[in-house]
Structure formats: structure tokens, C-alpha cells
Write a protein that holds these residues in place. Sequence first.
Motif, PDB file in Angstrom:
ATOM      1  N   ALA A   1       0.363  73.497 -30.601  1.00  0.00           N
ATOM      2  CA  ALA A   1      -0.294  74.963 -30.369  1.00  0.00           C
ATOM      3  C   ALA A   1       0.912  75.924 -29.983  1.00  0.00           C
ATOM      4  O   ALA A   1       2.308  75.803 -29.913  1.00  0.00           O
ATOM      5  CB  ALA A   1      -0.884  74.804 -28.705  1.00  0.00           C
ATOM      6  N   VAL A   2       0.491  77.189 -30.136  1.00  0.00           N
ATOM      7  CA  VAL A   2       1.629  78.451 -29.825  1.00  0.00           C
ATOM      8  C   VAL A   2       0.697  79.296 -28.738  1.00  0.00           C
ATOM      9  O   VAL A   2      -0.168  79.027 -28.521  1.00  0.00           O
ATOM     10  CB  VAL A   2       1.788  79.340 -31.224  1.00  0.00           C
ATOM     11  CG1 VAL A   2       2.230  78.512 -32.377  1.00  0.00           C
ATOM     12  CG2 VAL A   2       0.110  79.515 -31.711  1.00  0.00           C
ATOM     13  N   ALA A   3       1.721  80.101 -28.073  1.00  0.00           N
ATOM     14  CA  ALA A   3       1.224  81.021 -27.114  1.00  0.00           C
ATOM     15  C   ALA A   3       1.615  82.502 -27.347  1.00  0.00           C
ATOM     16  O   ALA A   3       2.719  82.848 -28.013  1.00  0.00           O
ATOM     17  CB  ALA A   3       1.811  80.402 -25.736  1.00  0.00           C
TER      18      ALA A   3
ATOM     19  N   GLU B   1       5.102  76.385 -14.603  1.00  0.00           N
ATOM     20  CA  GLU B   1       3.714  75.547 -14.048  1.00  0.00           C
ATOM     21  C   GLU B   1       2.689  75.695 -15.090  1.00  0.00           C
ATOM     22  O   GLU B   1       2.044  74.444 -15.384  1.00  0.00           O
ATOM     23  CB  GLU B   1       3.189  76.399 -12.875  1.00  0.00           C
ATOM     24  CG  GLU B   1       1.876  75.750 -12.152  1.00  0.00           C
ATOM     25  CD  GLU B   1       1.595  76.319 -10.919  1.00  0.00           C
ATOM     26  OE1 GLU B   1       0.381  75.983 -10.501  1.00  0.00           O
ATOM     27  OE2 GLU B   1       2.254  77.270 -10.555  1.00  0.00           O
ATOM     28  N   ALA B   2       2.312  76.706 -15.675  1.00  0.00           N
ATOM     29  CA  ALA B   2       1.819  77.170 -16.805  1.00  0.00           C
ATOM     30  C   ALA B   2       1.892  76.295 -18.146  1.00  0.00           C
ATOM     31  O   ALA B   2       1.062  75.590 -18.590  1.00  0.00           O
ATOM     32  CB  ALA B   2       1.382  78.581 -17.197  1.00  0.00           C
ATOM     33  N   MET B   3       3.134  76.097 -18.454  1.00  0.00           N
ATOM     34  CA  MET B   3       3.660  75.292 -19.285  1.00  0.00           C
ATOM     35  C   MET B   3       3.367  73.802 -19.333  1.00  0.00           C
ATOM     36  O   MET B   3       2.868  73.090 -19.866  1.00  0.00           O
ATOM     37  CB  MET B   3       5.002  75.573 -19.696  1.00  0.00           C
ATOM     38  CG  MET B   3       5.099  77.098 -20.199  1.00  0.00           C
ATOM     39  SD  MET B   3       4.243  77.337 -22.121  1.00  0.00           S
ATOM     40  CE  MET B   3       5.278  76.265 -23.042  1.00  0.00           C
ATOM     41  N   ALA B   4       3.701  73.362 -17.955  1.00  0.00           N
ATOM     42  CA  ALA B   4       3.615  71.859 -17.626  1.00  0.00           C
ATOM     43  C   ALA B   4       2.134  71.462 -17.597  1.00  0.00           C
ATOM     44  O   ALA B   4       1.843  70.447 -18.131  1.00  0.00           O
ATOM     45  CB  ALA B   4       4.194  71.928 -16.219  1.00  0.00           C
TER      46      ALA B   4
ATOM     47  N   VAL C   1      -8.831  80.403 -30.115  1.00  0.00           N
ATOM     48  CA  VAL C   1      -7.802  81.166 -29.408  1.00  0.00           C
ATOM     49  C   VAL C   1      -8.501  81.192 -27.865  1.00  0.00           C
ATOM     50  O   VAL C   1      -9.498  81.541 -27.503  1.00  0.00           O
ATOM     51  CB  VAL C   1      -7.684  82.817 -29.719  1.00  0.00           C
ATOM     52  CG1 VAL C   1      -7.006  83.574 -28.968  1.00  0.00           C
ATOM     53  CG2 VAL C   1      -7.611  82.968 -31.322  1.00  0.00           C
ATOM     54  N   ASN C   2      -7.444  80.874 -26.887  1.00  0.00           N
ATOM     55  CA  ASN C   2      -7.826  80.692 -25.493  1.00  0.00           C
ATOM     56  C   ASN C   2      -7.165  81.447 -24.529  1.00  0.00           C
ATOM     57  O   ASN C   2      -5.760  81.527 -24.656  1.00  0.00           O
ATOM     58  CB  ASN C   2      -7.354  78.951 -25.230  1.00  0.00           C
ATOM     59  CG  ASN C   2      -8.097  78.001 -26.352  1.00  0.00           C
ATOM     60  OD1 ASN C   2      -9.294  77.714 -26.075  1.00  0.00           O
ATOM     61  ND2 ASN C   2      -7.219  77.546 -27.101  1.00  0.00           N
ATOM     62  N   LEU C   3      -7.766  82.070 -23.728  1.00  0.00           N
ATOM     63  CA  LEU C   3      -7.262  82.900 -22.689  1.00  0.00           C
ATOM     64  C   LEU C   3      -7.029  82.150 -21.289  1.00  0.00           C
ATOM     65  O   LEU C   3      -7.771  81.615 -20.765  1.00  0.00           O
ATOM     66  CB  LEU C   3      -8.387  83.959 -22.242  1.00  0.00           C
ATOM     67  CG  LEU C   3      -7.862  84.933 -21.417  1.00  0.00           C
ATOM     68  CD1 LEU C   3      -6.473  85.822 -21.816  1.00  0.00           C
ATOM     69  CD2 LEU C   3      -9.083  86.128 -20.883  1.00  0.00           C
ATOM     70  N   VAL C   4      -5.878  82.048 -20.948  1.00  0.00           N
ATOM     71  CA  VAL C   4      -5.321  81.319 -19.881  1.00  0.00           C
ATOM     72  C   VAL C   4      -5.485  82.294 -18.661  1.00  0.00           C
ATOM     73  O   VAL C   4      -5.026  83.388 -18.813  1.00  0.00           O
ATOM     74  CB  VAL C   4      -4.003  80.631 -19.790  1.00  0.00           C
ATOM     75  CG1 VAL C   4      -3.538  79.882 -18.609  1.00  0.00           C
ATOM     76  CG2 VAL C   4      -3.727  79.747 -21.084  1.00  0.00           C
TER      77      VAL C   4
ATOM     78  N   ASP D   1      -3.784  85.738 -10.390  1.00  0.00           N
ATOM     79  CA  ASP D   1      -4.726  86.220  -9.631  1.00  0.00           C
ATOM     80  C   ASP D   1      -5.975  85.961  -9.796  1.00  0.00           C
ATOM     81  O   ASP D   1      -6.808  85.511  -8.765  1.00  0.00           O
ATOM     82  CB  ASP D   1      -4.552  87.791  -9.804  1.00  0.00           C
ATOM     83  CG  ASP D   1      -3.377  88.349  -9.200  1.00  0.00           C
ATOM     84  OD1 ASP D   1      -2.692  87.853  -8.410  1.00  0.00           O
ATOM     85  OD2 ASP D   1      -2.956  89.674  -9.846  1.00  0.00           O
ATOM     86  N   VAL D   2      -6.312  85.459 -11.043  1.00  0.00           N
ATOM     87  CA  VAL D   2      -7.486  85.057 -11.246  1.00  0.00           C
ATOM     88  C   VAL D   2      -7.773  83.571 -11.094  1.00  0.00           C
ATOM     89  O   VAL D   2      -8.862  82.991 -10.338  1.00  0.00           O
ATOM     90  CB  VAL D   2      -7.973  85.130 -12.850  1.00  0.00           C
ATOM     91  CG1 VAL D   2      -9.287  84.627 -13.254  1.00  0.00           C
ATOM     92  CG2 VAL D   2      -8.134  86.642 -13.102  1.00  0.00           C
ATOM     93  N   SER D   3      -6.744  82.824 -11.359  1.00  0.00           N
ATOM     94  CA  SER D   3      -6.602  81.375 -11.048  1.00  0.00           C
ATOM     95  C   SER D   3      -6.880  80.872  -9.520  1.00  0.00           C
ATOM     96  O   SER D   3      -7.310  79.881  -9.478  1.00  0.00           O
ATOM     97  CB  SER D   3      -5.335  80.548 -11.549  1.00  0.00           C
ATOM     98  OG  SER D   3      -5.039  81.007 -12.588  1.00  0.00           O
ATOM     99  N   ARG D   4      -6.562  81.904  -8.804  1.00  0.00           N
ATOM    100  CA  ARG D   4      -6.810  81.618  -7.040  1.00  0.00           C
ATOM    101  C   ARG D   4      -8.336  81.381  -6.912  1.00  0.00           C
ATOM    102  O   ARG D   4      -8.528  80.530  -5.969  1.00  0.00           O
ATOM    103  CB  ARG D   4      -6.136  82.831  -6.427  1.00  0.00           C
ATOM    104  CG  ARG D   4      -6.126  82.677  -5.020  1.00  0.00           C
ATOM    105  CD  ARG D   4      -5.211  83.690  -4.367  1.00  0.00           C
ATOM    106  NE  ARG D   4      -5.485  85.004  -4.541  1.00  0.00           N
ATOM    107  CZ  ARG D   4      -6.134  85.755  -3.582  1.00  0.00           C
ATOM    108  NH1 ARG D   4      -6.628  85.070  -2.517  1.00  0.00           N
ATOM    109  NH2 ARG D   4      -6.494  86.959  -3.868  1.00  0.00           N
ATOM    110  N   PHE D   5      -9.135  82.150  -7.618  1.00  0.00           N
ATOM    111  CA  PHE D   5     -10.556  82.215  -7.313  1.00  0.00           C
ATOM    112  C   PHE D   5     -11.027  81.115  -8.298  1.00  0.00           C
ATOM    113  O   PHE D   5     -12.069  80.552  -7.869  1.00  0.00           O
ATOM    114  CB  PHE D   5     -11.124  83.507  -7.441  1.00  0.00           C
ATOM    115  CG  PHE D   5     -10.496  84.730  -6.567  1.00  0.00           C
ATOM    116  CD1 PHE D   5     -10.954  84.645  -5.452  1.00  0.00           C
ATOM    117  CD2 PHE D   5      -9.853  85.545  -7.154  1.00  0.00           C
ATOM    118  CE1 PHE D   5     -10.532  85.310  -4.278  1.00  0.00           C
ATOM    119  CE2 PHE D   5      -9.200  86.589  -6.360  1.00  0.00           C
ATOM    120  CZ  PHE D   5      -9.591  86.378  -4.771  1.00  0.00           C
TER     121      PHE D   5
END
Length: 499
Positions: free
Chosen positions: A180-182, A192-195, A269-272, A276-280
Motif C-alpha cells: 500500500a501507499v499513503a 500509531e497510525a502506521m503501526a 482509496v481509503n480515508l483514515v 478528532d474523528v477517531s475519538r468518536f
Amino acid sequence: MTIASARPTCAADSPVEIHVLDEANPARASLVVRWWRPNIVELLALVADAIIIVASGVGCAAGYQIYARPEHDQLDVYTALSFLVALNFILLIKVQHGYALKNFTDLPQLFKKTLATWTALFSALIVITFAMKASNQVSRGTIISFYLVTPVLLLLAKAAIARFVTTALRNGGAFARRRAVAIAERGLLSSEAMAELTQHGYRITRIMELRPECLTSPALIPSIGPRLDDFVAYARENQIEQVFLLLKWDHWHAIDMIADALRILPIPVNLVSDPDVSRFLRYPVTTAGSSMIAEIRRAPISRQEQALKRAFDLIGASLGLLVFAPVMLMTAILIKCTSTGPVLFRQTRNGFNGRAFKIYKFRTMRVLEDGPIILQARRNDPRVTPVGRWLRKTSIDELPQLLNVLLGDMSLVGPRPHAAAHNSEYEQVISNYAFRQHVKPGITGWAQVNGYRGETLTVNMMKSRVDLDLWYINNWSIWLDAKIILRTVVQVTRDPVAY
């Protein structure tokens, strides 16, 4: 004008940085580990459980036959039974996602799930055996040893697999096989996101990092065009399977432009989600039409947990009434013979969600207070009868509350219910006091086994008790209830403090 000119702009000279990551990573992952796949490890964990359960069942049966030398050899029966137990255990763990690779990194939760499933399965097996009147055909020694030995072996195996998985992930993403690419906003490219992407099977080989001010520019695509073309060419030439966008979700215009520019690639194509959004999104998410709804505060105990706790209460209260029936009968006779008045004392208390109910206790006082003004019992309180003083110290006066548990007004374990008059008083001075009523009140509780049993002399003491009650609500488990009950029994026998 000065302020506007000082604002950062998306300069054409360096709007983008390209990070080329080590794809093979040979120094950090062993030759053997690099060829593992998540589904292979999950399958091996499943097979290991099956082998352990069958081997343990057959081994316990063979050991019993060698030791006891029974007249009939039933090894084939226990072998079939072991296969049946193994099949049901695997299915139960599978539906709980217990073999998912990511769950092996949370060893305490994995142990808890294994023990709970094994105990529930074995309890059901015993009930079925008795219902079919087949209990005389199986050896109690074999069944007990099977129940005790197998979970130990299962936990050892899961600990070994968890250690292997954790080490492999730490050594550079041994299970990351999907290339994958980012495209990431500067500042969001966290380890953390990469892990997490690596842990879920993605090997990020190249990253395009964008400056935040570029994402607000209408000329975003022209400014990064040449680098984006190179990025697309790399994805084509290297058989990239996924593209991940690590951008703040309020840059919706930039997200749309980048996604539109990447349409040339026939890959997802994926939006991570951003921090702020992850918290919810960590909360359970449902939909109402086209609207997404995140349950940011759930009920303290889910419906499934309520059913489990209720079953625990019914079994415990029924056993308690059977065990303590002689004690309760003698207590009723003593109360009737030594003082005038009813045997049972009833008082209004507030239960789950503030609903009023009548609590049952053996009468220990000469008065029956149940109104707007109620005085707590104090040391050497003249209202307490001689027999009542002994009943309060030994907590025998609380035994009739087993009836409240059977009726559904109370639980074996939970915050102690206070008189309605005291509730009104403490709700005015303790801000979180009402949260205690998010679960059913209990005969004993976390506060009681931590030193807050009996009279509360000050508001600070009550506040400390409430804090412990809230901790219990937020950390409830069936194992915590069992622990509190055991500690209550020890505490009552060793250190009677109520009066």
C-alpha cells in the motif's frame, strides 16, 4: 493586509515530501516469520485449541482408567465427548472473534474470554448430562480433571501464540503482506497510525506528505501535479493494492480533489479517520437513514451483560436461601421471642434508575422508620435491640435481601441502596451521587469491601463511597462480582464493623 500576507501559502517549491520506506525490511523480521500470513496463524490457533481439548479429554480419561481400573473401558465415549466439546468451544470462540490476529495482542482479554467460554460450555454440558440422566455413565474424576487441566493448557498455548504475534509485529510488521501507499497531511503521519495499518496486514512502501496550508489551496492538484504523477506511476509499476489518505476530515475539498485525481488507479482509496474523528468512531456506530450515530455514552451494562448478571444473581440468591434457610429460621424465632414487632423490617429505597422499592431486612431496632427523616444507626444506639446488635455485626440482618434479589429489585453486588430520605440529602451535596443508580443496588458492593461498610459520619466519607461505587459501575465484570462476594465473606467473618 499585513496579517493576510503573513499567512502561510502553498509554495510551489516544496509542497510535497516523498518518503520511501524499506519494503523488504530483512534485518528486522526473520526469514521464517516474514512468510507467515494472518490467516495461517489464526488457523493454527484454532487447530491448537482443538488438539489441546481432545488430547486433554482423552488423557484425563486414560489417566483415570489407569488409576481407578473401572470394570468398563469407556475411552471411546470420552474421545467422542472431547471432539464434541472441542467443536463447540471453537465455534463459540470464533463467533467472538477470538482467533482474530489483532486480539492476540490483548492477552488479559484473551484469557478472560477463554476462561468464560470454557466455564459456560462446561456448565451447559453438565446440565445436559443431568437432563439426559447420563450422569451415572460418566466418571466424576475424569470430568473434573478435564475441566481443570484443559484451560491451563489452553492459556499456555494462547500465551505462546500471543508472544509470537507480538514479537512478529514489533519486528517490522511480519504479517503485513498487502502492499500500500499513503498520502498524508504533515503532523498526522504518526507511528500509531502506521503501526495499526501494519498490524492489519498492510505494508506501506511510499508516502506522499503534504503541508497543511496546501490542503486549503484551490490550486492543490496543479501544485502537486508532477509529484502526484510520479506517485501514480509508482503504484502502477509496483502492484500497489491500496491507497490510504491520512488527512483531517474538515479538508473535505482537498479529499475530494485527491480522490478524483486517483481515479486513474483501479485500486481502492481509503480515508483514515483523523485523531478528532477517531475519538468518536471508537464508540459503537449505527445509522438512522443517511445519518451516522456514535453512541458516545452507553448504558453502564449492556443487555447481554444484564442477562449474565441476572443469571448470576438468580443462581447465587437461590443457593444463598437454601444454605442460610436454617440460620434465617432461627433468627426469625429469636427476634419474635425477644422483642415486640414484626420479624422483617421494610423500608423504601431507590433502585435502578431511581425506582422506589421496599427493601427487606431482619428487624434489629425497636422503631420502624420509613419517612422523610431517618437517623443512621450509631455506635451504642439505644434503638437497637440486644439481638439486633449481634445481627448487625454479623450482617445476618441483610439475608432477607436475597428475596429482593429474586424479585429483581436488587443484585447480589452493586452500590448499597440508601434510604430515600438520605438519597435526597446526598444528591444536593455530591454531584455524581445519582450515577449510582445506573445499576441495580446490591447486598454488598465494592465500597463495602474497601472499608466503607456501616455508618458514614461525614459527607467526605459518603463521597469516597460514591467514588468507589462509580468505579465498580465503570469496571463491572462477572469476575469482579465473584471477587466482591468472596471478599465480603472474609470481611464479615474477620472484621465485623457494622452497628
